[in-house]
Design a protein around this motif. Sequence first.
Motif, mmCIF file in Angstrom:
data_model
loop_
_atom_site.group_PDB
_atom_site.id
_atom_site.type_symbol
_atom_site.label_atom_id
_atom_site.label_comp_id
_atom_site.label_asym_id
_atom_site.label_seq_id
_atom_site.Cartn_x
_atom_site.Cartn_y
_atom_site.Cartn_z
ATOM 1 N N PHE A 7 0.853 -1.203 -0.044
ATOM 2 C CA PHE A 7 0.075 0.110 -0.065
ATOM 3 C C PHE A 7 0.830 1.146 0.056
ATOM 4 O O PHE A 7 0.162 2.386 -0.499
ATOM 5 C CB PHE A 7 -1.040 0.021 1.177
ATOM 6 C CG PHE A 7 -2.300 -0.388 1.072
ATOM 7 C CD1 PHE A 7 -3.042 0.035 -0.078
ATOM 8 C CD2 PHE A 7 -2.683 -1.922 1.518
ATOM 9 C CE1 PHE A 7 -4.365 -0.572 -0.432
ATOM 10 C CE2 PHE A 7 -4.125 -2.342 1.407
ATOM 11 C CZ PHE A 7 -4.688 -1.763 0.208
ATOM 12 N N ILE A 13 1.217 2.554 -3.488
ATOM 13 C CA ILE A 13 0.209 2.858 -4.368
ATOM 14 C C ILE A 13 -0.229 4.417 -4.187
ATOM 15 O O ILE A 13 -0.084 4.744 -3.196
ATOM 16 C CB ILE A 13 -1.204 1.994 -3.648
ATOM 17 C CG1 ILE A 13 -0.820 0.550 -3.726
ATOM 18 C CG2 ILE A 13 -2.283 2.585 -4.389
ATOM 19 C CD1 ILE A 13 -0.858 -0.183 -4.929
ATOM 20 N N VAL A 71 -6.269 4.874 -5.794
ATOM 21 C CA VAL A 71 -7.131 3.515 -5.862
ATOM 22 C C VAL A 71 -8.489 3.867 -7.047
ATOM 23 O O VAL A 71 -8.849 5.172 -6.561
ATOM 24 C CB VAL A 71 -7.387 3.225 -4.585
ATOM 25 C CG1 VAL A 71 -8.436 2.006 -4.781
ATOM 26 C CG2 VAL A 71 -6.457 3.025 -3.535
ATOM 27 N N VAL A 112 -8.769 8.257 -3.625
ATOM 28 C CA VAL A 112 -9.799 7.161 -4.263
ATOM 29 C C VAL A 112 -10.621 7.718 -5.356
ATOM 30 O O VAL A 112 -11.258 8.710 -5.040
ATOM 31 C CB VAL A 112 -10.528 6.377 -3.101
ATOM 32 C CG1 VAL A 112 -11.416 5.320 -3.838
ATOM 33 C CG2 VAL A 112 -9.526 5.762 -2.146
ATOM 34 N N ASP A 148 -0.851 0.703 -9.938
ATOM 35 C CA ASP A 148 -1.771 1.310 -9.048
ATOM 36 C C ASP A 148 -2.814 0.154 -8.799
ATOM 37 O O ASP A 148 -2.796 -0.948 -9.391
ATOM 38 C CB ASP A 148 -2.726 2.663 -9.758
ATOM 39 C CG ASP A 148 -1.886 3.735 -9.187
ATOM 40 O OD1 ASP A 148 -1.040 3.721 -8.344
ATOM 41 O OD2 ASP A 148 -2.195 5.024 -9.826
ATOM 42 N N LEU A 149 -3.750 0.528 -7.870
ATOM 43 C CA LEU A 149 -4.672 -0.340 -7.332
ATOM 44 C C LEU A 149 -6.155 -0.212 -7.879
ATOM 45 O O LEU A 149 -6.648 1.109 -7.951
ATOM 46 C CB LEU A 149 -4.860 -0.312 -5.903
ATOM 47 C CG LEU A 149 -5.433 -1.374 -5.102
ATOM 48 C CD1 LEU A 149 -5.519 -2.648 -5.513
ATOM 49 C CD2 LEU A 149 -5.806 -1.323 -3.529
ATOM 50 N N ILE A 158 -9.949 -1.489 -7.514
ATOM 51 C CA ILE A 158 -10.892 -2.599 -7.002
ATOM 52 C C ILE A 158 -12.199 -2.712 -7.307
ATOM 53 O O ILE A 158 -12.811 -1.666 -7.897
ATOM 54 C CB ILE A 158 -11.070 -2.076 -5.440
ATOM 55 C CG1 ILE A 158 -9.631 -1.767 -4.611
ATOM 56 C CG2 ILE A 158 -11.987 -2.826 -4.570
ATOM 57 C CD1 ILE A 158 -9.804 -1.047 -3.319
#
Length: 365
Positions: free
Chosen positions: A45, A48, A51, A78, A97-98, A100
């Motif tokens: 994390f 990152i 998100v 985010v 990068d993340l 979800i």
Amino acid sequence: DKANYRHFMAKEIHEQPEVVGHTLARYVDMATERVALPVKLPFDFNTIQRVNITACGTASYAGFVAKYWFERFARLPVEVDVASEFRYREAPLRKGDLAIFISQSGETADTLAALRYAKAEGAHTVAVVNVPTSTIARESETVLQTLAGPEIGVASTKAFTCQLMVLANLAIAAGKARGELSDEDEAKLVHGLVEVPRLMADALTTELQIEKLAHRIAKSSDVLYLGRGTSFPLALEGALKLKEISYIHAEGYAAGELKHGPIALIDETMPVVVIAPHDRVFEKTVSNMQEVAARGGNIILMTDAKGAEEATVESLVTIVMPDMSAAFTPMVYAVPVQLLAYHTAVVMGTDVDQPRNLAKSVTVE
Ligand code: F6R
């Protein structure tokens, strides 16, 4: 089977303390009250920078709540998108990068396409899914399962609150990894989560009062839902739930946006559901309620004992919720919000579990 309930939706609303508790137990070490994710994340994390959360409908509102948590606990920016917009916009993602993805069924076509896009862009992908054998689960790098059990009612209820439970733990894990949360902060937050199943059971005791209120709501042609902070996405969810099963038009707004337009709608016939736990934005929401009251709007206030005492606004009905840690109110306040939609639909005589024009799993674009 529906056990002793009239509809699957009622059963699934009532199952929430149990299944949210199961989900909690999967993500938390109950002995030490620390986050303990069941899988090792293939990224750090700390590296990152952003998100992206992508989902459809109710699942996207779970993501929208999680945005507040990631930003607060982990200071991690985010972006939340509905999948149908994200995929065609070709949103720029940075490699590493993340991203979800949240889906009960794991088969929603737009969410799946968004996942494939993010993978192709080189993002790390995490899926929060209820069906572990689903396509979205199979195709994502990391799977975080919700333990809601099969959800039969078309309107999502227990999947939503289980998604929130998983996302809360992931946001705390991110905060820990990034050094934004101390051990003590983590312990406090996890303790707050451990309380949630019991608080949801308390929240179910508002049902009789809500059933009565539903007769009043059923006479309305439009309903407004207002909230600030994490109660804002819950207001959106409340409006969606009401419209999809009772066919009564409803809109959710950030309470602070009221004066920028929707206040024009308010008159003596308009019920306004205000979701306002006594949290750090409570005072601000009270001012918005005063604006509604001054125009004759009928306020249905969902708050706790302290909020009820300090609200100083006349409400048609006040639904008093249990006292709790301010961070996780959406999981508990989801209960009266779902019950209000459910009982209104029952009064309207609609097909609660199979509302017209809707399918449980949307596998076409
Ligand atoms: C609303 C509802 C839908 C779903 C959406 C996503 O009550 O159920 O908005 O949340 O179609 O479905 P999943 O989570 O299966 O991707």
